[in-house]
Enzyme design. Structure first.
Site, PDB file in Angstrom:
ATOM      1  N   ARG A 105       0.837  -1.203   0.000  1.00 16.28           N
ATOM      2  CA  ARG A 105       0.000   0.000   0.000  1.00 16.28           C
ATOM      3  C   ARG A 105       0.865   1.243   0.000  1.00 16.28           C
ATOM      4  O   ARG A 105       1.830   1.334   0.748  1.00 16.28           O
ATOM      5  CB  ARG A 105      -0.877   0.038   1.266  1.00 16.28           C
TER       6      ARG A 105
ATOM      7  N   THR B 145      -1.818   7.259  -0.230  1.00 16.91           N
ATOM      8  CA  THR B 145      -3.126   7.003  -0.848  1.00 16.91           C
ATOM      9  C   THR B 145      -3.789   5.718  -0.345  1.00 16.91           C
ATOM     10  O   THR B 145      -4.988   5.526  -0.540  1.00 16.91           O
ATOM     11  CB  THR B 145      -2.983   6.858  -2.374  1.00 16.91           C
TER      12      THR B 145
ATOM     13  N   ASP C 173       0.771  -1.957  12.107  1.00 13.34           N
ATOM     14  CA  ASP C 173       1.203  -2.515  10.819  1.00 13.34           C
ATOM     15  C   ASP C 173       1.696  -3.949  11.047  1.00 13.34           C
ATOM     16  O   ASP C 173       2.776  -4.161  11.622  1.00 13.34           O
ATOM     17  CB  ASP C 173       2.325  -1.642  10.231  1.00 13.34           C
TER      18      ASP C 173
ATOM     19  N   ASP D  19       5.228  -4.917   9.604  1.00 15.62           N
ATOM     20  CA  ASP D  19       6.333  -4.317  10.359  1.00 15.62           C
ATOM     21  C   ASP D  19       6.515  -4.996  11.704  1.00 15.62           C
ATOM     22  O   ASP D  19       7.637  -5.266  12.136  1.00 15.62           O
ATOM     23  CB  ASP D  19       6.092  -2.816  10.575  1.00 15.62           C
TER      24      ASP D  19
END
Ligand code: PRP
Length: 208
Positions: free
Chosen positions: A103, A107, A199, A202
């Protein structure tokens, strides 16, 4: 219409809470990610096709069941890798296809950077593995890339889902079932799931 199946188990809830906790270490995150994925995969394969077989135990003939070897696992890179390892242990014969999607941070639109699927997906039962279903863009792009024509069924296995992503998925692909451990409240202004767990990629890969 595709269903949303909320997988409910005390061990899953326990591990999901550890995944959500911002103080969880990478090591703990990986361990509990595997636990959650195991339970999710068991639930997502509950209705896969089985064939009756006749076998002999050392003592007597008996009728048993063998699963039809038609499952294809499709982890969405990167974070889907975390679910592939537990799924592979449980379904060691499954074919595996990969798609890499990332991603854009501004945006939230996913960009494809890798794709390798088994050549013949005719009559296969595909399980797309992606721990986070946020806007649904990555999942929809994955299903488009699979070219659904002759696939028997596609289900998504997502650890945490947002209502917005489920709605978008079912607008585009009304027949796809979603297995998830939680449908959270909403997406924030940068399209992260709230409360979510941050995330996933991550946190799992220690790249935060
Ligand atoms: C995250 C997540 C999903 C996707 C969900 O991946 O792992 O793949 O975003 O968002 P969406 O539903 O809005 O498309 P990301 O793009 O951060 O890549 P990563 O797995 O490499 O961390």
């Amino acid at each position: 219409m595709g269903k949303v199946i909320i997988v409910d188990h005390p061990l899953l809830k326990h591990s999901l809470t550890i995944l959500r906790d911002k103080n969880t270490t990478t090591e703990e995150f990986r361990n509990h990610s595997a636990l959650v994925s195991n339970i999710m995969i068991i639930e997502a394969t509950r209705n896969i096709k089985v064939n009756t077989v006749d076998i002999d135990t050392p003592l007597a003939p008996v009728q048993g069941s063998k699963v039809e070897k038609s499952i294809v696992l499709v982890p969405v890179l990167r974070a889907g890798i975390s679910m592939l390892l537990p799924a592979r242990d449980m379904i060691p014969w499954a074919q595996v296809g990969f798609i890499g999607l990332e991603r854009d941070e501004t945006t939230a639109i996913a960009r494809e950077y890798y794709k390798k699927f088994p050549e013949n997906l005719n009559n296969k039962q595909v399980l797309v593995l992606d721990p986070m279903l946020a806007t649904g863009g990555s999942l929809v792009d994955t299903i488009i890339a699979l070219k659904t024509k002759n696939i028997r069924s596609i289900s998504a296995v997502c650890i945490v889902a947002a209502p917005e992503g489920i709605e978008y998925l079912h607008q585009k692909f009304p027949d796809v079932d979603v297995f998830t451990a939680a449908v959270d409240s909403h997406l924030n202004e940068v399209k992260f799931i709230v409360p979510g767990l941050g995330d996933y990629g991550d946190r799992y890969f220690g790249t935060d």
